[in-house]
Scaffold this motif. Structure first.
Motif, short mmCIF file in Angstrom:
data_model
loop_
_atom_site.label_atom_id
_atom_site.label_comp_id
_atom_site.label_asym_id
_atom_site.label_seq_id
_atom_site.Cartn_x
_atom_site.Cartn_y
_atom_site.Cartn_z
N UNK A 232 0.84 -1.20 0.00
CA UNK A 232 0.00 0.00 0.00
C UNK A 232 0.88 1.25 0.00
N UNK A 233 0.43 2.25 -0.72
CA UNK A 233 1.12 3.53 -0.78
C UNK A 233 0.30 4.57 -0.04
N UNK A 234 0.94 5.60 0.45
CA UNK A 234 0.25 6.60 1.24
C UNK A 234 0.36 7.98 0.59
N UNK A 235 -0.73 8.73 0.68
CA UNK A 235 -0.74 10.14 0.29
C UNK A 235 -1.03 10.95 1.53
N UNK A 236 -0.35 12.07 1.66
CA UNK A 236 -0.60 12.95 2.80
C UNK A 236 -0.50 14.40 2.34
N UNK A 237 -0.86 15.32 3.21
CA UNK A 237 -0.72 16.74 2.91
C UNK A 237 -1.53 17.20 1.72
N UNK A 238 -0.94 18.05 0.89
CA UNK A 238 -1.64 18.65 -0.25
C UNK A 238 -2.13 17.59 -1.24
N UNK A 239 -1.33 16.55 -1.44
CA UNK A 239 -1.72 15.51 -2.39
C UNK A 239 -2.98 14.80 -1.92
N UNK A 240 -3.05 14.50 -0.62
CA UNK A 240 -4.23 13.84 -0.09
C UNK A 240 -5.46 14.75 -0.21
N UNK A 241 -5.28 16.04 0.08
CA UNK A 241 -6.39 16.98 -0.03
C UNK A 241 -6.89 17.09 -1.47
N UNK A 242 -5.96 17.10 -2.42
CA UNK A 242 -6.34 17.21 -3.84
C UNK A 242 -7.14 15.99 -4.28
N UNK A 243 -6.72 14.81 -3.85
CA UNK A 243 -7.43 13.59 -4.25
C UNK A 243 -8.79 13.51 -3.58
N UNK A 244 -8.86 13.83 -2.29
CA UNK A 244 -10.14 13.79 -1.58
C UNK A 244 -11.12 14.80 -2.18
N UNK A 245 -10.61 15.96 -2.57
CA UNK A 245 -11.47 16.99 -3.16
C UNK A 245 -12.03 16.54 -4.51
N UNK A 246 -11.18 15.88 -5.31
CA UNK A 246 -11.65 15.36 -6.60
C UNK A 246 -12.75 14.30 -6.39
N UNK A 247 -12.53 13.41 -5.44
CA UNK A 247 -13.52 12.36 -5.18
C UNK A 247 -14.85 12.97 -4.76
N UNK A 248 -14.77 14.00 -3.92
CA UNK A 248 -16.00 14.66 -3.46
C UNK A 248 -16.67 15.44 -4.58
N UNK A 249 -15.94 16.28 -5.28
CA UNK A 249 -16.52 17.14 -6.30
C UNK A 249 -16.94 16.35 -7.55
N UNK A 250 -16.22 15.26 -7.84
CA UNK A 250 -16.57 14.44 -9.00
C UNK A 250 -17.65 13.43 -8.71
N UNK A 251 -18.02 13.31 -7.42
CA UNK A 251 -19.05 12.33 -7.05
C UNK A 251 -18.60 10.92 -7.33
N UNK A 252 -17.33 10.63 -7.09
CA UNK A 252 -16.76 9.31 -7.40
C UNK A 252 -17.03 8.37 -6.22
N UNK A 253 -18.09 7.61 -6.31
CA UNK A 253 -18.43 6.67 -5.24
C UNK A 253 -18.01 5.24 -5.56
N UNK A 254 -17.88 4.92 -6.84
CA UNK A 254 -17.39 3.60 -7.26
C UNK A 254 -16.90 3.70 -8.70
N UNK A 255 -16.42 2.60 -9.23
CA UNK A 255 -15.94 2.60 -10.61
C UNK A 255 -14.57 3.25 -10.73
N UNK A 256 -14.22 3.71 -11.94
CA UNK A 256 -12.90 4.30 -12.16
C UNK A 256 -12.66 5.53 -11.31
N UNK A 257 -11.43 5.71 -10.84
CA UNK A 257 -11.10 6.88 -10.02
C UNK A 257 -10.99 8.13 -10.88
N UNK A 258 -10.27 8.04 -11.98
CA UNK A 258 -10.11 9.19 -12.86
C UNK A 258 -10.84 8.96 -14.17
N UNK A 259 -11.61 9.98 -14.60
CA UNK A 259 -12.49 9.83 -15.75
C UNK A 259 -12.38 11.02 -16.70
N UNK A 260 -12.74 10.79 -17.95
CA UNK A 260 -12.79 11.94 -18.88
C UNK A 260 -13.84 12.95 -18.42
#
Length: 349
Positions: A232-260
């Protein structure tokens, strides 16, 4: 994944039908999909070459004469040739299987030979490419064609470059996604674009994020690790915030993480392709004012390791994130750091 018709003919040693099916199933389940596709392409190529060069189908086991001719035909430029090697190459060009009469890259020949040897192993047969003369000829051809290895990325995306690139990401959903892609790709150890594109929402563990600001990334497999054995790899700090924000704003609840993202700034259901990751890096690099071709997605990987060297991080610590198996391979990035920038030169202050 179903077995391609032409490849299924290889996966048939002298066994009963049930045993053949079992062996085929093991090869399919035990071989990465990309490798299976490469096997299929190489089988199509060598079958067409044998037919063009000898007017005969592949033999099992293949003869050393055919193996030697294959190496010779693919270890020289055929533009000025007027022999059967050029004729066979022209047949392959006409079929769209070869681009030019120029000498193919040694790595391409190595891959096709490796596939051909694998086909013999699948049928429990000795490969002609293991014969001493063939091995020696291949070694001589490789040294004759040797060229200085070109870097996968013209420049590493070190922290200063990354900051300039991140500054181009606005507050649109596309900008939020691109910021997350770039930060995850860099901060998690320099991920390959195929690894970034292949992530699913289920591979991202947010349970420690609310309390500790940590996000855990579960890669199924990488180029250097087996399926299910990738740490397992870990993200922290700004990188973690950026990924969490994308998941929230993109409504990514399942399926592919990154999408067109559509022109209306809406995410699609399908996953972003590795080429999509390439386009993101190229676009953001250009928007940041860097010249065309300044860096590729591999610059995220080389940039992470180069920055680790600049910051004085032990190479073993960097490798725990980059997942390099070879210290010698990772050391190349450390060696690329100018000696005047080496933190060890400042030990006395």
């Amino acid at each position: 994944m179903s077995t391609p018709a032409s490849l299924s003919t290889i996966l048939q040693p002298a066994l009963s039908e049930d045993e053949q099916d079992a062996v085929t199933d093991l090869y399919i389940r035990g071989t990465p999909p990309n490798t299976l596709r490469a096997y299929e392409r190489d089988l199509i190529y060598i079958t067409a070459w044998k037919l063009a060069a000898f007017s005969a189908p592949l033999a099992w086991p293949e003869t050393e004469t055919v193996a030697l001719r294959f190496i010779l035909d693919h270890s020289r430029d055929l533009h000025d040739a007027s022999n059967s090697a050029r004729g066979a190459a022209e047949h392959l060009i006409a079929q769209g299987l070869r681009k030019t009469l120029a000498c193919p890259a040694p790595s391409t020949l190595d891959r096709r030979i490796a596939s051909w040897r694998a086909f013999h192993r699948m049928k429990n047969l000795a490969s002609p490419f293991d014969a001493p003369l063939i091995r020696q000829t291949r070694g001589k051809a490789r040294r004759a064609a040797a060229k200085p290895r070109a870097p996968k990325s013209a420049n590493p995306i070190t922290l200063d470059v990354l900051e300039a690139v991140l500054a181009t990401c606005d507050h649109s959903l596309r900008g939020i996604r691109d910021r997350a892609v770039l930060m995850l790709g860099w901060a998690s150890g320099g991920r390959r674009r195929s690894e970034i594109a292949g992530l699913m929402r289920a591979d991202v563990d947010l349970k420690d994020y609310p309390a500790d600001g940590l996000i855990w990334i579960n890669l199924i497999a990488t180029k250097t690790t087996e399926t299910g054995k990738t740490p397992r790899l870990v993200l922290k700090g700004r990188a973690a915030k950026a990924l969490a924000f994308w998941i929230e704003m993109g409504g990514i609840t399942d399926g592919p993480l990154f999408r067109p993202i559509t022109q209306n700034d809406d995410p699609l259901a399908r996953k972003l392709s590795p080429d999509g990751i390439y386009q993101i890096v190229q676009k953001r690099i250009a928007q940041a004012g860097f010249p065309k071709g300044f860096a590729t997605p591999h610059g995220l990987r080389s940039g992470f390791l180069t920055q680790a060297a600049l910051d004085g991080a032990p190479i073993q610590a960097a490798m725990r994130l980059s997942l390099h198996k070879s210290v010698a391979q990772a050391q190349k990035y450390y060696d690329d750091v100018e000696i005047t920038d080496n933190p060890a030169t400042d030990l006395l202050g």
